[in-house]
Design an enzyme around this catalytic site. Structure first.
Site: not given
Ligand code: HEM
Length: 314
Positions: A26, A296
């Site tokens: 993202h 995260y």
């Molecule tokens: C094992 C599963 C997942 C992994 C490894 C993963 C990994 C990540 C990582 C590394 C980030 C960046 C975090 C940061 O630097 O602040 C991120 C952001 C995000 N993830 Fe995931 N994610 C997973 C599952 C999900 C799921 C299930 C959802 C939704 C229900 C989701 C929605 C989001 C969103 C919306 C962001 C952006 C948040 C922002 O705007 O700062 N992710 N994810």
């Protein structure tokens, strides 16, 4: 040996590239601010501070799922919507949601495997669909999310997308009652998509540009719904969407009023973490939900040089 969370972030980097200073996933998004006002129905279901009816300030971020900040908005992608509520007692709580109704995998180990098979061939730089197919044949539970992903059309706006929390959370009320819920943000503007050709003609940053223009013209509203689990519903498995017939309660309205100009300035680190709950809300046992905090944390370490625990209230 690196931790599973490091392996997960490394696997995302291998697909999307490593982009210093950006979120590992993202990476491209826009920060907005506004406030949330809970409906009276909310306080009957949870004692959480932001659900008692007093308006609370929020910072929210619309995003594209890719870890590549240069990926054009018209590329097919899951869209993210993360909302941080500033509670009356000074603490914060987050809801982090996606445009999909369910997730691809049910365990962190499978997340790493599924992300690795999406890594392009080192020789040709092209995707290797047979590897993906091999994974899907062994993991039929991923098919609903894959189909949902492929069926998506480019949104007309970030403000015309329905976003789901996918994970379940337990809501505890003041009288000791408890039930599992899943969140859904429903756009007041209605759902609207456009063709791929139209999206391309609007340009690589059309979603970022559109939401800025829209906010100049007036507030953008989403209604927050909670869907209540019925007996037998999977509360710990993010690959299983609940039937649309589930009882749904409208618990409040989010009004976004403009671009956020306060967060991520002067070294401020902003992290949306679905495990950041508050009294009156508990995470389910879903292993993906619990793993996200660790993943995260790795991403924040890499983009900001500090751990999630060091970002204070974030
Ligand atoms: C094992 C599963 C997942 C992994 C490894 C993963 C990994 C990540 C990582 C590394 C980030 C960046 C975090 C940061 O630097 O602040 C991120 C952001 C995000 N993830 Fe995931 N994610 C997973 C599952 C999900 C799921 C299930 C959802 C939704 C229900 C989701 C929605 C989001 C969103 C919306 C962001 C952006 C948040 C922002 O705007 O700062 N992710 N994810």
């Amino acid at each position: 040996m690196s931790s599973l969370a490091e392996q997960a972030v490394d696997a995302i980097h291998a697909v999307a590239g490593r982009h210093p200073g950006h979120r590992a996933a993202h990476a491209k998004g826009v920060l907005v601010s506004g406030r949330f006002t809970a409906a009276p129905e909310a306080a009957a279901l949870t004692r959480a501070g932001h659900m008692q009816g007093e308006p609370v300030d929020v910072t929210a971020r619309f995003s594209n799922g890719s870890g590549n900040p240069n990926q054009p908005d018209f590329a097919n992608d899951g869209r993210g919507f993360a909302v941080k509520f500033y509670l009356p007692d000074g603490s914060r709580t987050d809801i982090v949601s996606l445009s999909l109704p369910c997730f691809f995998v049910r365990t962190p180990e499978d997340f790493v495997k599924f992300t690795r098979v999406q890594k392009p061939s080192p020789r040709s730089g092209k995707p290797r669909p047979l590897r993906v197919l091999g994974f899907l044949l062994r993991h039929r539970e991923a098919l609903p999310a894959v189909r949902g992903f492929q069926a998506q059309k480019p949104p007309a706006s970030y403000a015309t997308v329905v976003y789901n929390s996918i994970h379940s959370f337990k809501w505890l009320d003041a009288d000791g009652g408890e039930r599992f819920v899943r969140y859904r943000w429903v756009p007041e503007a209605g759902e609207e998509s456009i063709t791929k050709e139209e999206a391309k003609s609007r340009g690589a940053d059309y979603l970022q540009d559109e939401i800025r223009t829209r906010l100049e013209q007036g507030p953008v509203r989403f209604r927050l719904q909670v869907r209540l689990a019925a007996d037998g519903d999977a509360v710990d498995d993010p690959t299983k969407a609940w039937p649309e017939s589930r009882e749904t309660v409208e618990v409040g309205v989010l009004e976004l009023t403009g671009l956020d100009t306060t967060r991520e300035q002067g070294g401020d680190v902003l992290v949306f973490d679905p495990m950041r709950v508050t009294d009156g809300i508990e995470p389910s046992a879903d292993p993906i939900l619990h793993f996200r905090r660790a993943a995260y944390d790795v991403s924040v370490q890499r983009r900001a040089g500090v751990g999630l625990a060091d970002t204070g209230k974030a």
